[in-house]
Design a protein around this motif. Structure first.
Motif, PDB file in Angstrom:
ATOM      1  N   ILE A 102      -4.143  13.379  -6.944  1.00  0.00           N
ATOM      2  CA  ILE A 102      -2.874  12.627  -6.875  1.00  0.00           C
ATOM      3  C   ILE A 102      -3.175  11.173  -6.536  1.00  0.00           C
ATOM      4  CG2 ILE A 102      -0.720  12.332  -5.594  1.00  0.00           C
ATOM      5  CD1 ILE A 102      -0.680  15.436  -5.279  1.00  0.00           C
ATOM      6  N   GLN A 103      -4.041  10.947  -5.556  1.00  0.00           N
ATOM      7  CA  GLN A 103      -4.414   9.583  -5.174  1.00  0.00           C
ATOM      8  C   GLN A 103      -4.981   8.825  -6.370  1.00  0.00           C
ATOM      9  OE1 GLN A 103      -7.721   9.327  -2.447  1.00  0.00           O
ATOM     10  NE2 GLN A 103      -7.249   7.221  -1.886  1.00  0.00           N
ATOM     11  N   ASP A 104      -5.899   9.441  -7.099  1.00  0.00           N
ATOM     12  CA  ASP A 104      -6.500   8.789  -8.265  1.00  0.00           C
ATOM     13  C   ASP A 104      -5.447   8.457  -9.314  1.00  0.00           C
ATOM     14  OD1 ASP A 104      -8.970   9.030  -7.034  1.00  0.00           O
ATOM     15  OD2 ASP A 104      -9.599  10.758  -8.258  1.00  0.00           O
ATOM     16  N   ARG A 105      -4.536   9.378  -9.545  1.00  0.00           N
ATOM     17  CA  ARG A 105      -3.490   9.170 -10.565  1.00  0.00           C
ATOM     18  C   ARG A 105      -2.550   8.030 -10.167  1.00  0.00           C
ATOM     19  NH1 ARG A 105      -1.147  12.885 -14.383  1.00  0.00           N
ATOM     20  NH2 ARG A 105       0.131  11.568 -15.683  1.00  0.00           N
ATOM     21  N   VAL A 106      -2.132   8.018  -8.891  1.00  0.00           N
ATOM     22  CA  VAL A 106      -1.242   6.943  -8.417  1.00  0.00           C
ATOM     23  C   VAL A 106      -1.969   5.604  -8.483  1.00  0.00           C
ATOM     24  CG1 VAL A 106       0.067   6.059  -6.435  1.00  0.00           C
ATOM     25  CG2 VAL A 106       0.154   8.501  -6.995  1.00  0.00           C
ATOM     26  N   ALA A 107      -3.227   5.574  -8.059  1.00  0.00           N
ATOM     27  CA  ALA A 107      -3.998   4.323  -8.086  1.00  0.00           C
ATOM     28  C   ALA A 107      -4.136   3.800  -9.515  1.00  0.00           C
ATOM     29  CB  ALA A 107      -5.366   4.542  -7.448  1.00  0.00           C
ATOM     30  N   ALA A 108      -4.309   4.693 -10.474  1.00  0.00           N
ATOM     31  CA  ALA A 108      -4.416   4.274 -11.878  1.00  0.00           C
ATOM     32  C   ALA A 108      -3.098   3.696 -12.385  1.00  0.00           C
ATOM     33  CB  ALA A 108      -4.853   5.453 -12.745  1.00  0.00           C
ATOM     34  N   GLU A 109      -1.991   4.244 -11.920  1.00  0.00           N
ATOM     35  CA  GLU A 109      -0.663   3.772 -12.352  1.00  0.00           C
ATOM     36  C   GLU A 109      -0.223   2.509 -11.620  1.00  0.00           C
ATOM     37  OE1 GLU A 109       1.681   5.044 -14.611  1.00  0.00           O
ATOM     38  OE2 GLU A 109       0.103   6.383 -15.345  1.00  0.00           O
ATOM     39  N   ARG A 110      -0.769   2.276 -10.426  1.00  0.00           N
ATOM     40  CA  ARG A 110      -0.385   1.132  -9.595  1.00  0.00           C
ATOM     41  C   ARG A 110      -1.625   0.339  -9.182  1.00  0.00           C
ATOM     42  NH1 ARG A 110       3.702   2.455 -11.436  1.00  0.00           N
ATOM     43  NH2 ARG A 110       5.618   3.119 -10.454  1.00  0.00           N
ATOM     44  N   ALA A 168       0.845  -1.192   0.000  1.00  0.00           N
ATOM     45  CA  ALA A 168       0.000   0.000   0.000  1.00  0.00           C
ATOM     46  C   ALA A 168       0.882   1.244   0.000  1.00  0.00           C
ATOM     47  CB  ALA A 168      -0.916   0.022   1.221  1.00  0.00           C
ATOM     48  N   ILE A 169       0.332   2.293  -0.583  1.00  0.00           N
ATOM     49  CA  ILE A 169       0.927   3.621  -0.517  1.00  0.00           C
ATOM     50  C   ILE A 169      -0.080   4.478   0.229  1.00  0.00           C
ATOM     51  CG2 ILE A 169       1.627   5.667  -1.824  1.00  0.00           C
ATOM     52  CD1 ILE A 169       2.358   3.705  -4.135  1.00  0.00           C
ATOM     53  N   VAL A 170       0.375   5.112   1.300  1.00  0.00           N
ATOM     54  CA  VAL A 170      -0.486   6.011   2.056  1.00  0.00           C
ATOM     55  C   VAL A 170       0.034   7.428   1.847  1.00  0.00           C
ATOM     56  CG1 VAL A 170      -1.400   6.654   4.313  1.00  0.00           C
ATOM     57  CG2 VAL A 170      -1.034   4.231   3.765  1.00  0.00           C
ATOM     58  N   LEU A 171      -0.716   8.192   1.077  1.00  0.00           N
ATOM     59  CA  LEU A 171      -0.386   9.599   0.865  1.00  0.00           C
ATOM     60  C   LEU A 171      -0.797  10.345   2.128  1.00  0.00           C
ATOM     61  CD1 LEU A 171      -1.835   9.850  -2.727  1.00  0.00           C
ATOM     62  CD2 LEU A 171       0.559   9.503  -2.081  1.00  0.00           C
ATOM     63  N   PHE A 172       0.077  11.214   2.622  1.00  0.00           N
ATOM     64  CA  PHE A 172      -0.129  11.840   3.923  1.00  0.00           C
ATOM     65  C   PHE A 172      -0.017  13.350   3.791  1.00  0.00           C
ATOM     66  CE2 PHE A 172       1.932  12.702   8.233  1.00  0.00           C
ATOM     67  CZ  PHE A 172       0.723  12.731   8.911  1.00  0.00           C
ATOM     68  N   ALA A 173      -1.150  14.035   3.923  1.00  0.00           N
ATOM     69  CA  ALA A 173      -1.199  15.490   3.789  1.00  0.00           C
ATOM     70  C   ALA A 173      -1.547  16.124   5.131  1.00  0.00           C
ATOM     71  CB  ALA A 173      -2.226  15.880   2.737  1.00  0.00           C
TER      72      ALA A 173
END
Length: 125
Positions: free
Chosen positions: A26-34, A6-11
């Motif tokens: 950003i979350q949507d883009r990363v999820a689409a790539e991974r 998992a990748i947890v983006l932390f803002a």
């Protein structure tokens, strides 16, 4: 499918819900790539889920390898003091899970260079 990582983006978080929109993109883009990786968004304060809740969600879904990516531009007090304590607590709470902390986005030279290039393109004079 149970993601093993998992990748947890932390803002930081804010009181205004619209503040989170760029981070959701950003979350949507990363999820689409991974697609084989769970990609979650978490916040330090004011918004949910918290970092602890997002990590808990990832672990519950089967992730045994988690990378926390701070979406912070500068090494302020939160990154210097709060985040190390949060990470230690998460590692203690989930000893069977590898939980790593990536550099803050403001510490990544390529990101800063791209911002500078964008500024120069948008403001050529």
């Amino acid at each position: 499918m149970h993601p093993r990582s998992a990748i947890v983006l932390f803002a930081h978080g804010a009181r205004d819900p619209e503040w989170a929109e760029p981070f959701r993109r950003i979350q949507d883009r990363v999820a689409a790539e991974r697609p084989a990786v769970a990609v979650l968004l978490s916040f330090l304060e004011f918004m949910q889920p918290s970092l602890a809740n997002a990590v808990e969600q990832a672990v519950h879904a089967g992730a045994r390898d988690i990378t926390v990516v701070p979406l912070f531009m500068a090494q302020g007090g939160h990154l210097k003091h709060d985040v190390p304590h949060l990470m230690a607590e998460l590692r203690h709470r989930h000893p069977a899970t590898a939980i790593r902390l990536a550099p803050a986005i403001g510490d990544v030279a390529e990101i800063l260079e791209e911002i500078a290039r964008w500024v120069c393109r948008e403001h050529p004079r």
